[in-house]
Design a protein around this motif. Structure first.
Motif, PDB file in Angstrom:
ATOM      1  N   ASN A  47      44.024  43.689  14.801  1.00 30.62           N
ATOM      2  CA  ASN A  47      43.420  44.027  13.439  1.00 30.62           C
ATOM      3  C   ASN A  47      42.457  45.154  13.613  1.00 30.62           C
ATOM      4  O   ASN A  47      42.072  45.466  12.424  1.00 30.62           O
ATOM      5  N   ALA A 278      42.619  37.907   9.065  1.00 27.48           N
ATOM      6  CA  ALA A 278      43.966  37.776   9.716  1.00 27.48           C
ATOM      7  C   ALA A 278      45.251  37.848   8.461  1.00 27.48           C
ATOM      8  O   ALA A 278      45.116  36.934   7.744  1.00 27.48           O
ATOM      9  N   GLY A 308      45.648  42.604  10.312  1.00 31.12           N
ATOM     10  CA  GLY A 308      44.927  42.047   9.264  1.00 31.12           C
ATOM     11  C   GLY A 308      45.014  42.301   7.875  1.00 31.12           C
ATOM     12  O   GLY A 308      44.200  42.380   6.970  1.00 31.12           O
TER      13      GLY A 308
END
Length: 326
Positions: A47, A278, A308
């Protein structure tokens, strides 16, 4: 064990290409996650890439390969639920190519906006990813664009660099949980493990509402599903990819399915324990570890937080205790 998909030289060359465009992402062992899972759990933070997801790595190596092998290529066309498209748009535009990206109706508003911001010519077509993919390949034939398939050796070689980073930093992980959409992530993880000569077990994670991979593994043959309705859009694939299946069916320890409720719980746990956002597919590996935490108790485990990029409204709904309905 079969010959590795890539040699160490292959992966090191890929890492040089990738790291010229982005920094390696960190892997952290968060103590509150350890408390929740009963394991020493290492999170690979994909992410934290420039597009917020791991797909950029494969885009960098694919577009580099395309520019070398087809230097007159005017542009690419592909289909996506968002993260693949962001990476392809960024890498293609940087190489002076156009990037036509197909998404299905009802796709993530914020992922669509990000793809346009990275330079994509975004087109909306069809009810789901697999229908959009068919249209992208039709357009490629008629308009002279190079189709980027959901699975390609050069995509996997780039994606494998996240696993190379993780395994280099933490070579003695017992198990790593990896989400599966079209399969580049799990295949890259298997390839990196094998190239490094490690014995780490690789567990694939799918949505119980998009479980063509689980069904295919049980049947030892490709099995399509009629729908793939999960808010974890990176997992929302109806049709398994044959080339990927050949790799993970031989190299994965097992496949685990998780519910949307379990994924939502994992998103909340990530935010409480690490204050990282997330998306659904990114949280699925942690959901699978929570499901198997008794089996994994006391072990050193890795989970791939592959992205993410969750829409704000869905994230707010999840944090409020809900489960988004796609």
């Amino acid at each position: 064990m079969a010959d590795p998909l890539f040699s160490l030289d292959d992966l090191e060359e890929a890492a040089r290409l990738v790291h010229a465009r982005m920094q390696p992402t960190p892997q952290y062992a968060w103590p509150l996650l350890a408390e929740a899972t009963g394991t020493e759990v290492w999170v690979k933070h994909e992410n934290h890439t420039p597009t917020g997801a791991f797909k950029l790595r494969g885009a960098i190596t694919f577009i580099d390969w395309l520019a070398r092998t087809q230097p007159d290529c005017p542009g690419i066309v592909t289909a996506t639920r968002g993260n693949h498209g962001q990476g392809q748009a960024l890498a293609a535009r940087a190489a002076g190519m156009t990037a036509r990206i197909y998404v299905p109706e009802g796709n993530s508003v914020e992922k669509n906006a990000a793809m346009r911001a990275f330079g994509a010519d975004l087109r909306i077509f069809g009810a789901d990813f697999d229908t959009a993919r068919e249209e992208a390949f039709r357009v490629a034939e008629t308009e002279g664009l190079v189709p980027v398939p959901p699975f390609h050796r050069e995509l996997v070689r780039g994606v494998a660099t996240y696993a190379q980073e993780l395994f280099t930093a933490q070579p003695d992980l017992h198990t790593v949980y990896v989400p599966i959409g079209c399969g580049s992530g799990i295949c890259g993880t298997i390839a990196a493990r094998d190239a490094l000569g490690l014995s780490t077990r690789i567990v694939g994670v799918v949505s119980e509402n998009a479980d063509c991979v689980l069904r295919s593994m049980a049947a030892s043959d490709l099995v399509e599903t009629p729908t793939a309705r999960t808010f974890a859009d990176g997992l929302a694939v109806r049709v398994p990819v044959a080339e990927a299946f050949a790799i993970y069916s031989a190299g994965a320890e097992r496949i685990v399915s998780v519910s949307d409720e379990e994924i939502a719980d994992a998103i909340r746990l990530y935010f409480r324990a690490t204050h990282n956002v997330a998306e659904g597919a990114g949280a699925a590996p942690l959901a699978a570890l929570m499901q198997e935490r008794q089996m994994m108790a006391g072990r050193r485990v890795g989970v791939i937080l592959c992205g993410g990029n969750i829409d704000s409204a869905w994230f707010a709904e999840v944090l409020g205790g809900g489960v988004p309905q796609p």
